[in-house]
Design an enzyme around this catalytic site. Structure first.
Site, PDB file in Angstrom:
ATOM      1  CD  GLN A  59      -2.648   1.666   0.393  1.00 39.29           C
ATOM      2  OE1 GLN A  59      -3.111   0.807  -0.357  1.00 39.29           O
ATOM      3  NE2 GLN A  59      -2.975   2.948   0.294  1.00 39.29           N
ATOM      4  CD  GLU A  60       2.594   3.596   3.838  1.00 39.24           C
ATOM      5  OE1 GLU A  60       2.826   4.565   3.094  1.00 39.24           O
ATOM      6  OE2 GLU A  60       1.978   3.701   4.915  1.00 39.24           O
ATOM      7  CB  SER A  61       6.628   1.696  -1.439  1.00 34.27           C
ATOM      8  OG  SER A  61       6.868   0.341  -1.081  1.00 34.27           O
ATOM      9  CE1 TYR A 186      -1.275   3.255   4.508  1.00 33.12           C
ATOM     10  CE2 TYR A 186      -2.155   2.285   6.522  1.00 33.12           C
ATOM     11  CZ  TYR A 186      -1.086   2.576   5.696  1.00 33.12           C
ATOM     12  OH  TYR A 186       0.183   2.178   6.057  1.00 33.12           O
TER      13      TYR A 186
END
Length: 221
Positions: A59-61, A186
């Site tokens: 999800q972040e990168s 998120y």
């Protein structure tokens, strides 16, 4: 495969992202292998399912070690400079440091969640705190209480978090304005990635078991 993923493990979201899921499975095969052992080690160190940590990283990168956001967060786990300093990380783009640091930071958020919160709500609230900050999660819990809901329920909290962007609410709260809809999206995304990861790794284990016993998949007419 995509249809089976959707039917079994995408049920908590209203919108199914076919292209996103296809890309996720492709990255599971092409990008994750180089970091998987580190996610597994970090999960063992901090008592977290490594697949959840991997879902956070995606999800972040999208599992890119040198990812950088417009706001300056960077690395696989997209740590801020302040968080990196707190964790003693010198190079946020070092994948091992980022993954181990992200695991530690997530475990810390989980510890801060009230003891009255049961799983899996505890995990979802910790994820929200990882994204928006624990103090804003505390503010959202206050909103839930004022509305007569259950502050230990993720469902109730997910409805309150977007209110942190409304002046009538954030002006009354200790930590003020936040883009409260973002942690809700998120958490939903990470839940989807986590469920798909569980399914994919279960398929791996099943195939390994069949190979070890000399049994193949049953034939169908």
């Amino acid at each position: 495969m995509l249809a089976r993923v959707h039917d079994r493990y995408y049920g908590h979201t209203e919108k199914y992202d076919y292209v996103g899921t296809r890309n996720f499975i492709r990255h599971f095969e092409s990008r994750l292998p180089r970091y998987r052992a580190t996610f597994e080690a970090a999960g063992a160190d901090w008592g977290v399912d490594w697949r959840l940590l991997a879902a956070i990283g995606y999800q972040e990168s999208h599992w890119r070690a040198h990812a950088v956001s417009p706001t300056g967060v960077r690395g696989i786990m997209m740590l801020t400079q302040a968080t990196a300093d707190y964790l003693g990380i010198e190079d946020r783009e070092d994948p091992t440091a980022s993954i181990l640091g992200g695991a530690q930071y997530f475990a810390r958020q989980t510890e801060r969640v009230a003891d009255t919160v049961a799983e899996p709500d505890r995990t979802w609230m910790a994820l929200a705190a990882y994204n928006v900050g624990f103090n804003h999660v505390k503010d959202a819990r206050m909103i839930v209480e004022r509305l007569g809901g259950n502050p230990d329920s993720w469902v109730d909290l997910s409805e309150a978090l977007p209110l942190l962007a409304q002046r009538k609410w954030y002006s009354q709260l200790p930590y003020g304005y936040a883009r409260g809809w973002e942690p809700v999206l998120y958490v939903n995304n990470i839940r989807a990635y986590y469920n798909i990861l569980k399914w994919l790794t279960e398929q791996e284990e099943s195939l390994e078991s069949e190979t070890a016993t000399g049994e193949g998949p049953e034939e169908t007419a």
